[in-house]
Design a protein around this motif. Structure first.
Motif, short mmCIF file in Angstrom:
data_model
loop_
_atom_site.label_atom_id
_atom_site.label_comp_id
_atom_site.label_asym_id
_atom_site.label_seq_id
_atom_site.Cartn_x
_atom_site.Cartn_y
_atom_site.Cartn_z
N LEU A 160 7.28 -55.41 -35.29
CA LEU A 160 6.02 -54.73 -34.99
C LEU A 160 5.25 -55.55 -33.95
CD1 LEU A 160 3.93 -52.47 -35.85
CD2 LEU A 160 2.96 -54.19 -37.39
N ILE B 292 4.72 -63.97 -35.02
CA ILE B 292 4.82 -64.85 -33.85
C ILE B 292 3.76 -64.46 -32.83
CG2 ILE B 292 6.31 -65.59 -31.95
CD1 ILE B 292 7.38 -66.51 -34.62
N PRO B 293 2.83 -65.36 -32.51
CA PRO B 293 1.89 -65.10 -31.41
C PRO B 293 2.51 -65.57 -30.10
CG PRO B 293 1.23 -67.07 -32.62
CD PRO B 293 2.53 -66.61 -33.22
N LEU B 294 2.44 -64.72 -29.09
CA LEU B 294 2.96 -65.11 -27.77
C LEU B 294 1.79 -65.48 -26.87
CD1 LEU B 294 5.79 -62.52 -27.10
CD2 LEU B 294 6.01 -64.98 -27.40
N GLY B 295 2.00 -66.49 -26.05
CA GLY B 295 0.96 -66.89 -25.11
C GLY B 295 -0.03 -67.86 -25.72
N MET C 279 -5.15 -48.93 -32.50
CA MET C 279 -4.34 -49.87 -31.72
C MET C 279 -2.90 -49.36 -31.62
SD MET C 279 -3.58 -53.87 -32.59
CE MET C 279 -5.35 -54.12 -32.76
N GLY D 291 3.85 -68.19 -22.05
CA GLY D 291 2.91 -67.14 -21.72
C GLY D 291 3.17 -65.87 -22.48
N VAL D 292 2.33 -64.88 -22.19
CA VAL D 292 2.38 -63.61 -22.91
C VAL D 292 3.58 -62.77 -22.48
CG1 VAL D 292 1.21 -61.38 -23.09
CG2 VAL D 292 -0.07 -63.49 -23.48
N SER E 282 -6.07 -63.53 -30.14
CA SER E 282 -4.64 -63.44 -29.83
C SER E 282 -4.38 -62.26 -28.90
CB SER E 282 -3.82 -63.26 -31.12
OG SER E 282 -3.80 -64.46 -31.85
N THR E 283 -3.54 -62.47 -27.90
CA THR E 283 -3.25 -61.42 -26.92
C THR E 283 -2.02 -60.61 -27.31
OG1 THR E 283 -4.19 -62.77 -25.16
CG2 THR E 283 -2.72 -60.97 -24.49
N ARG E 284 -1.00 -61.28 -27.82
CA ARG E 284 0.24 -60.56 -28.13
C ARG E 284 0.84 -61.09 -29.42
NH1 ARG E 284 5.70 -59.88 -24.36
NH2 ARG E 284 6.67 -58.28 -25.64
N LEU E 285 1.17 -60.20 -30.32
CA LEU E 285 1.67 -60.56 -31.64
C LEU E 285 2.93 -59.76 -31.96
CD1 LEU E 285 -1.77 -60.27 -33.49
CD2 LEU E 285 -0.65 -62.41 -32.84
N ILE E 286 3.91 -60.45 -32.51
CA ILE E 286 5.10 -59.75 -33.01
C ILE E 286 5.31 -60.17 -34.46
CG2 ILE E 286 7.52 -59.14 -32.62
CD1 ILE E 286 7.39 -60.30 -29.87
N SER E 287 5.38 -59.18 -35.34
CA SER E 287 5.70 -59.45 -36.73
C SER E 287 7.14 -59.05 -37.01
CB SER E 287 4.78 -58.65 -37.67
OG SER E 287 3.52 -59.26 -37.76
N HIS F 198 -6.05 -60.34 -33.32
CA HIS F 198 -6.46 -59.90 -31.98
C HIS F 198 -7.97 -60.09 -31.79
CE1 HIS F 198 -2.70 -58.54 -30.38
NE2 HIS F 198 -2.49 -57.64 -31.32
N HIS G 254 -2.82 -58.12 -37.89
CA HIS G 254 -2.75 -57.90 -36.44
C HIS G 254 -4.15 -57.67 -35.87
CE1 HIS G 254 1.60 -57.40 -35.11
NE2 HIS G 254 1.71 -57.68 -36.40
N ALA G 255 -4.92 -56.81 -36.53
CA ALA G 255 -6.27 -56.49 -36.02
C ALA G 255 -7.16 -57.73 -36.00
CB ALA G 255 -6.89 -55.38 -36.87
N THR H 50 2.03 -55.81 -31.12
CA THR H 50 0.76 -55.32 -30.57
C THR H 50 0.28 -56.30 -29.50
OG1 THR H 50 -0.45 -56.43 -32.36
CG2 THR H 50 0.01 -54.10 -32.65
N ARG H 51 -0.48 -55.78 -28.55
CA ARG H 51 -1.03 -56.64 -27.50
C ARG H 51 -2.32 -56.03 -26.98
NH1 ARG H 51 3.65 -57.01 -23.22
NH2 ARG H 51 2.14 -58.42 -22.25
N THR H 52 -3.17 -56.90 -26.48
CA THR H 52 -4.49 -56.44 -26.04
C THR H 52 -4.65 -56.49 -24.52
OG1 THR H 52 -5.32 -58.68 -26.34
CG2 THR H 52 -5.63 -57.15 -28.17
#
Lengths: 92, 92, 92, 92
Positions: free
Chosen positions: B77, D10-13, B1, A15-16, D68-73, D64, D60-61, B79-81
């Motif tokens: 880095l 890395i996308p989370l969720g 963002m 999950g997130v 994608s809800t949550r991203l970490i680079s 999203h 990232h933009a 980001t999350r929505t």
């Protein structure tokens, strides 16, 4: 050899929100003879290099045994011979 | 963002101690509209993603103009929505 | 447990060019029962997690014994239980 | 200023497997005037520093906006003034 380190462990497929799992990582680190300092982007660690490396390996094993499917650790590991490193001395 | 980030900049070829250069990085970050929190293994940053990325590029340019020959930045880095991220909310 | 990993080791205080030291890191990794793949920004590693962690600790110890004063390793360490991970399978 | 970089996003969720999303990252990078080299633990990049930073922000933009809800680079960014850096020259 004393090292300073940073660990950020990311579980994938859980999950997130990964806050609960990060809390578990800190708990597991606390069982070792290490100085730990949590911050918003990871956990800083000071202690014997071999203990830090062993703790990281143990954390992967324990979290998998507790149900995590995929784990990625991002680790910074620093050692130096000109002085005994410490998290305290590394703060600005 | 809005993003949360971590920056650790390493200058190569400037000796074993890089504390002075890290202080300069923090000074340069402070000139931007960003929340910054230093810790033993880097500097955490909160602010608009484009401002964070611009600040990192500027820091490389400024440090080179001040004499640094080789610079490596290690950046996380995020980001999350689903909510507005903040360093404060990310602490355990 | 098999892991995939990435190691980038940075020696501080050894000048701008660190190519020779990176070559030494790869040599030391090659002495272990690990699959290694060098690339422009680090060395990818596949093998038993405990062997990878032991190799990294050994590399720090050996490089210090050979004269390095300060070393920072940037490590990514991945494990998963849904399949046996491999560098080959992780390529796009 | 030309930089060399490494990006691992890395996308989370989004489940345990993130391969599809990584492919999208590489596609988006390919739209820019950048040299890219994928490997098992990330994507190496060569190009103007400002283009690399802009591309990362754009990725990232876009991700999203695609859900994608949550991203970490995880980013390594290198610049140097003693020569023009290139991925090719950095290989052993």
């Amino acid at each position: 050899m004393i090292a300073t380190a940073e660990l950020q462990l990311i579980p994938l497929g859980e999950g997130v929100s990964v806050r609960e799992k990060i809390g578990r990582v800190v708990d597991l680190l606390s069982d070792h003879d290490l100085i730990i300092e949590t911050h918003a982007m990871g956990t800083n660690i000071e202690g014997k290099m071999i203990d830090i490396l062993a703790a990281i390996g143990e954390i992967h094993a324990v979290l998998h045994s507790e149900g995590s499917t995929r784990l990625i650790s991002y680790i910074k590991l620093e050692t130096r011979t000109d002085k005994v490193p410490s998290l305290e001395a590394k703060r600005l």
